[in-house]
Design a protein around this motif. Structure first.
Motif, PDB file in Angstrom:
ATOM      1  N   VAL A   1       0.550  -1.205   0.147  1.00  0.00           N
ATOM      2  CA  VAL A   1      -0.397   0.392  -0.265  1.00  0.00           C
ATOM      3  C   VAL A   1       0.885   1.409  -0.115  1.00  0.00           C
ATOM      4  N   VAL A   2       0.501   2.287  -0.883  1.00  0.00           N
ATOM      5  CA  VAL A   2       1.487   3.381  -0.861  1.00  0.00           C
ATOM      6  C   VAL A   2       0.651   5.079  -1.055  1.00  0.00           C
TER       7      VAL A   2
ATOM      8  N   GLN B   1       1.674  -6.702   2.930  1.00  0.00           N
ATOM      9  CA  GLN B   1       2.821  -7.153   3.775  1.00  0.00           C
ATOM     10  C   GLN B   1       3.383  -5.492   3.738  1.00  0.00           C
ATOM     11  N   ALA B   2       3.540  -4.638   3.473  1.00  0.00           N
ATOM     12  CA  ALA B   2       3.902  -2.974   3.307  1.00  0.00           C
ATOM     13  C   ALA B   2       2.959  -2.633   3.417  1.00  0.00           C
TER      14      ALA B   2
ATOM     15  N   LEU C   1      -4.670  -4.636   7.370  1.00  0.00           N
ATOM     16  CA  LEU C   1      -4.696  -5.804   6.600  1.00  0.00           C
ATOM     17  C   LEU C   1      -3.120  -6.096   7.199  1.00  0.00           C
ATOM     18  N   GLY C   2      -3.322  -6.700   7.817  1.00  0.00           N
ATOM     19  CA  GLY C   2      -1.906  -7.395   8.325  1.00  0.00           C
ATOM     20  C   GLY C   2      -0.624  -6.820   8.186  1.00  0.00           C
ATOM     21  N   CYS C   3       0.129  -5.948   7.905  1.00  0.00           N
ATOM     22  CA  CYS C   3       1.125  -5.544   7.175  1.00  0.00           C
ATOM     23  C   CYS C   3       2.217  -5.968   8.558  1.00  0.00           C
ATOM     24  N   LYS C   4       3.234  -6.165   7.270  1.00  0.00           N
ATOM     25  CA  LYS C   4       4.355  -6.505   8.674  1.00  0.00           C
ATOM     26  C   LYS C   4       5.658  -5.861   8.736  1.00  0.00           C
TER      27      LYS C   4
ATOM     28  N   LEU D   1      15.030  -0.506   3.971  1.00  0.00           N
ATOM     29  CA  LEU D   1      13.998  -0.787   5.157  1.00  0.00           C
ATOM     30  C   LEU D   1      13.517  -1.274   5.046  1.00  0.00           C
ATOM     31  N   MET D   2      12.568  -1.161   3.788  1.00  0.00           N
ATOM     32  CA  MET D   2      10.886  -2.426   3.612  1.00  0.00           C
ATOM     33  C   MET D   2      11.555  -3.843   3.899  1.00  0.00           C
TER      34      MET D   2
END
Length: 317
Positions: free
Chosen positions: A4-5, A70-71, A108-111, A225-226
């Motif tokens: 997602v951005v 994830q991000a 959303l379950g982002c890490k 980094l991500m």
């Protein structure tokens, strides 16, 4: 990855979306409804999903994104221009909206959640800026970015302790980035346009030490980094050019003037300083280098040449 951005039509957002799509990620690009820049993200690109949402609605992105992500890169922030940087109500709304983005990423379950902070968080300094030094921002913009950093770090740590979420929070303090697609009012863009047309430009004193980072190098740092495979990269990171790029701002002006063939003219001392006041930018990027192995590849003269070529390709000048 599913990524997602937010702020996907911003200077950094567009460049990040382009890079993520090239690397075959699925990108959910969040755009303000009715954005005049929506055309900069072609809807038919493979892997791109455009989502129109206001910043205050980012907590419920799971209503339109029906698969885990994830991000989450958060660039959405109103009032970054000089006229709004000292308006408390504008900047405080950004803090609350960004906390909603953080909640949206959790749902959303982002890490990992990466936020685009600013060197304005440090305030006025004459020495090297590292992530451990006290911050004394002088603008409401800088105060708001710092406040969100503190609240987001505390919130995500509490989520981990209570078993709510393991999502990491990455806070990047971004210094002066330039390149194709930059804001038309930025110093670099203003100089390039004037010198390209052989016109005169009036500047401030430009005596402070400054540091510029080319757009592609900045985006690479954020992605590294991500996508780090280390157990944790949560925390604050300066994102800026290397020590060799620390030089008087007037030297940067001279380089641009030289690259453009000495066309036009300029003078100093005729414009007021920006909202943060005159400040030296002397960043320490050792923490980022240790965490990722990142090294910027494009020096300022080459970056200016690339910017000119790419802006010419879209008839910007």
């Amino acid at each position: 990855m599913n990524v997602v951005v937010t702020g996907a039509t911003s200077f950094l957002g567009r460049a990040l979306v382009d890079r993520l799509l090239i690397e075959k990620n699925q990108v959910f690009a969040v755009i303000r409804p009715g954005s005049k820049n929506i055309g900069s993200l072609a809807a038919e690109r493979e892997g791109l999903v455009r989502i129109e949402r206001n910043l205050e609605e980012l907590h419920n992105l799971d209503q339109v994104i029906h698969e885990p992500c994830q991000a989450f890169y958060h660039f959405g922030w109103e009032g970054s221009g000089s006229e709004n940087r000292m308006k408390r109500e504008v900047q405080q709304k950004n803090v609350e909206d960004s906390l909603k983005a953080l909640e949206g990423a959790r749902r959303l379950g982002c890490k990992r959640f990466l936020f685009s902070g600013s060197q304005a968080e440090y305030g006025i300094h004459n020495d090297t800026m590292n992530e451990e030094m006290p911050c004394n921002p002088v603008s409401e913009y800088g105060r708001a970015k710092l406040e969100f950093s503190n609240r987001a770090l505390e919130l995500t740590e509490n989520w981990k302790k209570t078993g709510v979420s393991e999502m990491e929070y990455i806070h990047t303090r971004i210094f002066s980035v330039y390149g194709p697609g930059d804001h038309p009012w930025s110093l670099v863009e203003s100089c390039l346009k004037s010198f390209h047309k052989g016109e005169y430009i009036s500047l401030g004193e430009c005596t402070q030490i400054w540091n510029f980072l080319y757009l592609d190098d900045c985006i690479q740092a954020l992605i590294l980094l991500m996508e780090q495979e280390k157990e944790s990269v949560s925390g604050i990171y300066n994102v800026a050019g290397p020590e060799r790029e620390n030089r008087p701002l007037r030297e940067y002006i001279r380089i641009m003037y030289e690259v453009l063939g000495f066309h036009g003219s300029y003078s100093y001392g005729r414009r007021a300083p920006n909202a943060e006041g005159p400040a030296n930018l002397i960043p320490d990027i050792k923490k980022l280098e240790r965490a990722t192995g990142w090294q910027p590849l494009v020096d300022f003269p080459e970056g200016i040449r690339r910017t000119i070529r790419l802006n010419h390709s879209v008839t910007k000048y």
